[in-house]
Design a protein around this motif. Structure first.
Motif, PDB file in Angstrom:
ATOM      1  N   VAL A  29     -69.834  -7.295 -15.457  1.00  0.00           N
ATOM      2  CA  VAL A  29     -69.199  -7.063 -16.756  1.00  0.00           C
ATOM      3  C   VAL A  29     -68.534  -5.699 -16.733  1.00  0.00           C
ATOM      4  CG1 VAL A  29     -69.593  -6.767 -19.243  1.00  0.00           C
ATOM      5  CG2 VAL A  29     -70.947  -8.447 -17.946  1.00  0.00           C
ATOM      6  N   PHE A  30     -67.257  -5.646 -17.131  1.00  0.00           N
ATOM      7  CA  PHE A  30     -66.602  -4.360 -17.322  1.00  0.00           C
ATOM      8  C   PHE A  30     -66.205  -4.256 -18.788  1.00  0.00           C
ATOM      9  CE2 PHE A  30     -62.858  -1.754 -17.955  1.00  0.00           C
ATOM     10  CZ  PHE A  30     -63.267  -0.566 -17.385  1.00  0.00           C
ATOM     11  N   VAL A  31     -66.603  -3.157 -19.415  1.00  0.00           N
ATOM     12  CA  VAL A  31     -66.201  -2.912 -20.798  1.00  0.00           C
ATOM     13  C   VAL A  31     -65.521  -1.558 -20.851  1.00  0.00           C
ATOM     14  CG1 VAL A  31     -67.017  -2.562 -23.165  1.00  0.00           C
ATOM     15  CG2 VAL A  31     -68.097  -4.302 -21.714  1.00  0.00           C
ATOM     16  N   GLY A  32     -64.294  -1.541 -21.347  1.00  0.00           N
ATOM     17  CA  GLY A  32     -63.578  -0.277 -21.534  1.00  0.00           C
ATOM     18  C   GLY A  32     -63.670   0.126 -22.995  1.00  0.00           C
ATOM     19  N   THR A  33     -64.046   1.387 -23.237  1.00  0.00           N
ATOM     20  CA  THR A  33     -64.180   1.847 -24.621  1.00  0.00           C
ATOM     21  C   THR A  33     -63.282   3.048 -24.874  1.00  0.00           C
ATOM     22  OG1 THR A  33     -66.057   3.214 -24.018  1.00  0.00           O
ATOM     23  CG2 THR A  33     -66.561   1.045 -24.851  1.00  0.00           C
ATOM     24  N   VAL A  34     -62.966   3.260 -26.118  1.00  0.00           N
ATOM     25  CA  VAL A  34     -62.110   4.381 -26.509  1.00  0.00           C
ATOM     26  C   VAL A  34     -62.912   5.676 -26.376  1.00  0.00           C
ATOM     27  CG1 VAL A  34     -60.820   5.435 -28.393  1.00  0.00           C
ATOM     28  CG2 VAL A  34     -60.715   2.948 -28.024  1.00  0.00           C
ATOM     29  N   LEU A  80     -56.119  -0.718 -34.527  1.00  0.00           N
ATOM     30  CA  LEU A  80     -56.801   0.577 -34.502  1.00  0.00           C
ATOM     31  C   LEU A  80     -58.252   0.407 -34.067  1.00  0.00           C
ATOM     32  CD1 LEU A  80     -57.016   3.569 -35.038  1.00  0.00           C
ATOM     33  CD2 LEU A  80     -57.354   3.048 -37.454  1.00  0.00           C
ATOM     34  N   ILE A  81     -58.600   1.085 -32.976  1.00  0.00           N
ATOM     35  CA  ILE A  81     -59.967   1.010 -32.456  1.00  0.00           C
ATOM     36  C   ILE A  81     -60.563   2.412 -32.481  1.00  0.00           C
ATOM     37  CG2 ILE A  81     -61.437   0.297 -30.542  1.00  0.00           C
ATOM     38  CD1 ILE A  81     -59.214  -1.504 -29.576  1.00  0.00           C
ATOM     39  N   PRO A  82     -61.668   2.608 -33.204  1.00  0.00           N
ATOM     40  CA  PRO A  82     -62.279   3.935 -33.284  1.00  0.00           C
ATOM     41  C   PRO A  82     -62.930   4.325 -31.960  1.00  0.00           C
ATOM     42  CG  PRO A  82     -63.145   2.433 -34.983  1.00  0.00           C
ATOM     43  CD  PRO A  82     -62.375   1.608 -34.011  1.00  0.00           C
ATOM     44  N   VAL A  83     -63.084   5.636 -31.758  1.00  0.00           N
ATOM     45  CA  VAL A  83     -63.795   6.149 -30.588  1.00  0.00           C
ATOM     46  C   VAL A  83     -65.151   5.454 -30.464  1.00  0.00           C
ATOM     47  CG1 VAL A  83     -65.082   8.190 -29.791  1.00  0.00           C
ATOM     48  CG2 VAL A  83     -62.679   8.394 -30.430  1.00  0.00           C
ATOM     49  N   GLY A  84     -65.490   5.060 -29.245  1.00  0.00           N
ATOM     50  CA  GLY A  84     -66.793   4.452 -28.980  1.00  0.00           C
ATOM     51  C   GLY A  84     -66.798   2.943 -29.025  1.00  0.00           C
ATOM     52  N   GLU A  85     -65.727   2.353 -29.567  1.00  0.00           N
ATOM     53  CA  GLU A  85     -65.686   0.888 -29.607  1.00  0.00           C
ATOM     54  C   GLU A  85     -64.858   0.371 -28.433  1.00  0.00           C
ATOM     55  OE1 GLU A  85     -64.911  -0.976 -33.356  1.00  0.00           O
ATOM     56  OE2 GLU A  85     -66.145   0.464 -34.451  1.00  0.00           O
ATOM     57  N   ALA A  86     -65.124  -0.884 -28.067  1.00  0.00           N
ATOM     58  CA  ALA A  86     -64.513  -1.450 -26.864  1.00  0.00           C
ATOM     59  C   ALA A  86     -63.091  -1.927 -27.119  1.00  0.00           C
ATOM     60  CB  ALA A  86     -65.355  -2.606 -26.351  1.00  0.00           C
ATOM     61  N   SER A  87     -62.216  -1.638 -26.147  1.00  0.00           N
ATOM     62  CA  SER A  87     -60.843  -2.131 -26.207  1.00  0.00           C
ATOM     63  C   SER A  87     -60.644  -3.323 -25.280  1.00  0.00           C
ATOM     64  CB  SER A  87     -59.866  -1.021 -25.829  1.00  0.00           C
ATOM     65  OG  SER A  87     -60.199  -0.493 -24.557  1.00  0.00           O
ATOM     66  N   ILE A  88     -61.433  -3.400 -24.223  1.00  0.00           N
ATOM     67  CA  ILE A  88     -61.292  -4.526 -23.282  1.00  0.00           C
ATOM     68  C   ILE A  88     -62.648  -4.888 -22.708  1.00  0.00           C
ATOM     69  CG2 ILE A  88     -60.811  -3.030 -21.277  1.00  0.00           C
ATOM     70  CD1 ILE A  88     -58.855  -5.249 -20.333  1.00  0.00           C
TER      71      ILE A  88
END
Lengths: 145, 83
Positions: A29-34, A80-88
């Motif tokens: 699993v890869f999760v990219g976060t802000v 809009l994605i806040p810091v700490g939440e996942a983008s991908i």
């Protein structure tokens, strides 16, 4: 069919359900976060949505061709994605871990090269900058590079 | 002579002041580069784009010498930053 582009928080469990199976013993699993770079409060993601969707399908199809026994899925969040939440989020399941890691790595690298998606960083002082991975951020508005 | 629809995204939409346009191009054949040259004339703000911006033709990235036909869609893509 899995929705590749969403404006809602990503759900990794739902992605995992798409790829896991008893014959696939390794899942990556890869999760990219802000990230909280400097004074960044969030990132506004925009896309050329029909092309982004088509390109994701092509990337997944390319991965399938290279690792026929693997199952790979990805979801990218927009808006809009806040810091700490996942983008991908990318999930790859294969009979053995080497293929799962390789397929997952392949997909995120292709995403970076091929998806028509753009980031605008929002700052605590109310300003915004377009992210240009090839150079320095460009101020929102009309300043030239 | 062909009519090509053009789409601008992210910073390029700010430079153009709009998100889409239609331009007439001529050439034998006309290319994506011809479309971009026309765009720079019609939307002076886009002269701030790099000399050779990334472009897509009908939703696939192409080189700027790719030929365009009537009804095609050209998209001008700022540096990609997905993920």
């Amino acid at each position: 069919m899995m929705i590749h582009l969403t404006r809602h928080p990503l759900e990794v469990d739902a992605l995992l359900a798409e790829v896991q199976g008893p014959e696939r013993g390794g899942t990556c699993v890869f999760v990219g976060t802000v990230r909280n770079d400097a004074d960044v409060t969030g990132i506004d993601y925009s896309a050329y949505e029909p092309m982004a969707f088509a390109e994701i399908e092509r990337i997944l199809s390319d991965a399938q061709a290279q690792w026929p026994e693997a199952r790979v899925m990805l979801q990218h969040r927009l808006g809009l994605i806040p810091v700490g939440e996942a983008s991908i989020a990318i999930v790859a399941a294969a009979p053995h871990r080497d293929d799962a890691f390789a397929a997952c790595r392949y997909v995120i690298e292709e995403v970076k090269k091929r998806l028509p998606i753009w980031k605008k960083e929002l700052h605590t002082d109310g300003t915004a900058t377009w992210v240009d991975p090839s150079g320095k951020p460009v101020a929102g508005g009309l300043r030239d590079r | 002579m062909g009519k090509v629809s053009v789409r601008f995204f992210a910073r390029y939409a700010e430079l153009a002041g709009c998100e889409s346009a239609a331009v007439l191009v001529s050439g034998n054949p006309a290319t994506v580069a011809d479309v971009i040259a026309r765009i720079r004339e019609v939307f002076p703000g886009t002269q701030a784009m790099p000399p050779r911006p990334l472009a897509a033709l009908n939703q696939r990235q192409v080189h700027l010498d790719a030929p365009v036909s009537d009804g095609d869609e050209v998209a001008l893509l700022p540096p990609l930053s997905g993920g």
